[in-house]
Design a protein around this motif. Structure first.
Motif, short mmCIF file in Angstrom:
data_model
loop_
_atom_site.label_atom_id
_atom_site.label_comp_id
_atom_site.label_asym_id
_atom_site.label_seq_id
_atom_site.Cartn_x
_atom_site.Cartn_y
_atom_site.Cartn_z
N GLU A 109 -36.97 23.39 -68.29
CA GLU A 109 -38.22 22.67 -68.47
C GLU A 109 -38.38 21.61 -67.38
OE1 GLU A 109 -37.75 21.16 -72.39
OE2 GLU A 109 -38.36 23.02 -73.38
N CYS A 110 -37.28 20.96 -67.03
CA CYS A 110 -37.32 19.96 -65.95
C CYS A 110 -37.69 20.62 -64.63
CB CYS A 110 -35.97 19.25 -65.82
SG CYS A 110 -35.55 18.17 -67.20
N GLY A 111 -37.10 21.78 -64.37
CA GLY A 111 -37.38 22.49 -63.13
C GLY A 111 -38.84 22.92 -63.03
N VAL A 112 -39.38 23.40 -64.14
CA VAL A 112 -40.78 23.81 -64.17
C VAL A 112 -41.69 22.60 -63.91
CG1 VAL A 112 -42.64 24.66 -65.64
CG2 VAL A 112 -40.41 25.79 -65.66
N ALA A 113 -41.34 21.47 -64.53
CA ALA A 113 -42.14 20.26 -64.35
C ALA A 113 -42.13 19.80 -62.90
CB ALA A 113 -41.62 19.15 -65.26
N VAL A 114 -40.97 19.87 -62.27
CA VAL A 114 -40.87 19.49 -60.86
C VAL A 114 -41.69 20.44 -60.00
CG1 VAL A 114 -39.31 19.31 -58.89
CG2 VAL A 114 -38.61 18.39 -61.09
N SER A 115 -41.56 21.74 -60.27
CA SER A 115 -42.30 22.74 -59.49
C SER A 115 -43.80 22.53 -59.61
CB SER A 115 -41.92 24.15 -59.96
OG SER A 115 -42.64 25.13 -59.24
N GLU A 116 -44.27 22.24 -60.83
CA GLU A 116 -45.70 22.04 -61.05
C GLU A 116 -46.21 20.78 -60.37
OE1 GLU A 116 -46.17 22.14 -65.26
OE2 GLU A 116 -46.21 24.33 -65.37
N SER A 117 -45.30 19.82 -60.15
CA SER A 117 -45.71 18.58 -59.51
C SER A 117 -45.86 18.75 -58.00
CB SER A 117 -44.70 17.47 -59.80
OG SER A 117 -43.47 17.69 -59.10
N TRP A 118 -45.36 19.84 -57.47
CA TRP A 118 -45.48 20.12 -56.03
C TRP A 118 -46.76 20.92 -55.79
CZ3 TRP A 118 -39.80 22.12 -55.20
CH2 TRP A 118 -38.94 21.02 -55.22
N ASP A 119 -47.78 20.27 -55.33
CA ASP A 119 -49.03 20.96 -55.04
C ASP A 119 -48.85 22.03 -53.98
OD1 ASP A 119 -50.33 19.35 -56.84
OD2 ASP A 119 -50.98 17.90 -55.34
N ILE A 120 -47.83 21.87 -53.13
CA ILE A 120 -47.62 22.80 -52.03
C ILE A 120 -47.30 24.21 -52.52
CG2 ILE A 120 -45.15 22.29 -51.78
CD1 ILE A 120 -45.55 22.60 -48.74
N THR A 121 -46.70 24.33 -53.71
CA THR A 121 -46.32 25.65 -54.21
C THR A 121 -47.54 26.55 -54.38
OG1 THR A 121 -44.44 24.69 -55.37
CG2 THR A 121 -45.10 26.90 -56.03
N ALA A 122 -48.54 26.06 -55.08
CA ALA A 122 -49.75 26.86 -55.31
C ALA A 122 -50.48 27.12 -54.00
CB ALA A 122 -50.67 26.15 -56.30
N HIS A 123 -50.42 26.15 -53.10
CA HIS A 123 -51.11 26.27 -51.83
C HIS A 123 -50.45 27.30 -50.91
CE1 HIS A 123 -53.71 25.20 -48.59
NE2 HIS A 123 -52.76 24.63 -47.85
N VAL A 124 -49.12 27.36 -50.96
CA VAL A 124 -48.36 28.20 -50.02
C VAL A 124 -48.24 29.64 -50.49
CG1 VAL A 124 -46.05 28.58 -49.05
CG2 VAL A 124 -47.08 26.31 -48.99
N HIS A 125 -48.20 29.87 -51.78
CA HIS A 125 -47.88 31.21 -52.29
C HIS A 125 -48.76 32.33 -51.71
CE1 HIS A 125 -45.59 33.79 -54.96
NE2 HIS A 125 -46.71 34.43 -55.20
N PRO A 126 -50.07 32.14 -51.58
CA PRO A 126 -50.88 33.21 -50.96
C PRO A 126 -50.42 33.55 -49.54
CG PRO A 126 -52.29 31.65 -52.08
CD PRO A 126 -50.93 31.05 -52.07
N TYR A 127 -49.93 32.55 -48.80
CA TYR A 127 -49.41 32.81 -47.46
C TYR A 127 -48.12 33.61 -47.52
CZ TYR A 127 -52.78 29.44 -45.61
OH TYR A 127 -53.93 28.79 -45.25
N LEU A 128 -47.29 33.34 -48.53
CA LEU A 128 -46.06 34.11 -48.70
C LEU A 128 -46.39 35.57 -49.01
CD1 LEU A 128 -43.84 31.67 -50.83
CD2 LEU A 128 -43.83 32.00 -48.35
N GLU A 129 -47.37 35.78 -49.86
CA GLU A 129 -47.77 37.14 -50.20
C GLU A 129 -48.25 37.90 -48.97
OE1 GLU A 129 -50.69 36.48 -53.23
OE2 GLU A 129 -49.23 36.70 -54.86
#
Length: 284
Positions: A109-129
């Motif tokens: 749960e802590c890891g998910v919360a940290v991941s969600e706090s990083w706006d860069i994840t949602a922004h970068v994922h389409p580039y990874l795809e």
């Protein structure tokens, strides 16, 4: 345990006997009106030991027995048992039916919360795809905390065999493209300290294990603006890493690809390098 306002002093800390302790406004402890030490530099040993046990289980990637954990930490079994039981109370650790211990749901749960706090994840994922689709290789993003390179998002490519870092995996500094890229951004003295702390193990015959050779490699990376990995961590695997610059010019994140390319001079690998540089530039 002695409690002063919101500051906790563990039994292991030395407290002058018969001295009057005063808590100052900046949360420093004064003894006989003389500042001893700022509490921000103090380490609570029980918490530090608990973090050590979590680190051992994290690195193992599978549950361990009490004996294995205690031996890895260098703690008496009774100490390890007490710490594990305390963390179980907070769901940070779980115990399986066979008696082994593993990481608890609360850490997830802590890891998910940290991941969600990083706006860069949602922004970068389409580039990874897109990188994975265009290159056929695995694409991922890492961040550097000043000491460790950690993968925190990835996308599997369309190629055959895929060997891609797991999310949360710590990557080698001297044997991966990402590690070398981040090393190239550090001063020489810091590079040597990091290499000394981590060591320069030979994962394959191609791994750079000499500090002077690594310094020369880092000079080349600074000039070309990206890093490559030529079977240095896993035999046959090749990869590349490109920096993502933040608005203030700082570089804490890097895009990476890894796959079974024919060679570092092959057209498909050179095309992949161009793709990752373009993606990193778009994200800058």
């Amino acid at each position: 345990m002695h409690v002063l306002s919101h500051i906790i002093i563990s039994e292991c800390d030395t407290i002058p006997k018969n001295n009057h302790l005063i808590l100052s406004k900046d949360c420093s402890i004064l003894s006989n009106n003389t500042q001893i030490k700022s509490m921000k530099n103090k380490i609570i040993l029980s918490v530090d030991k608990s973090m050590r046990l979590i680190e051992i289980l994290l690195n193992s990637r599978h549950p361990l027995t009490l004996k294995e954990i205690a031996e890895s930490a260098g703690f008496p079994k009774s100490t390890a048992y007490g710490l594990l039981n305390t963390m179980m109370h907070h769901d940070m650790i779980r115990q399986y039916q066979d008696g082994r211990y593993g990481l608890g749901i609360r850490l997830y749960e802590c890891g998910v919360a940290v991941s969600e706090s990083w706006d860069i994840t949602a922004h970068v994922h389409p580039y990874l795809e897109k990188l994975a689709q265009d290159t056929g290789a695995g694409a991922f993003i890492t961040f550097f905390d000043g000491k460790n390179v950690i993968s925190f998002d990835r996308c599997v490519g369309s190629g055959g065999l895929q060997v891609i870092p797991e999310v949360g995996m710590r990557m080698s500094l001297h044997a991966t493209a990402q590690g070398k890229l981040f090393l190239s951004l550090q001063p020489r003295s810091r590079v040597l300290n990091l290499l000394r702390e981590e060591g320069m193990a030979a994962f394959t015959p191609h791994t750079i294990t000499d500090p002077d050779s690594m310094l020369a490699e880092l000079d080349s990376i600074r000039v070309q603006g990206y890093a490559i990995e030529h079977g240095e961590y896993r035999r046959g695997l090749m990869g590349a890493a490109a920096p993502i610059r933040e608005y203030d010019g700082k570089i804490q994140y890097a895009l990476g690809i890894v796959g079974l390319f024919r060679s570092v001079i092959s057209a498909d690998f050179q095309s992949a390098i161009s793709a990752i540089l373009a993606a990193a530039e778009s994200l800058t």
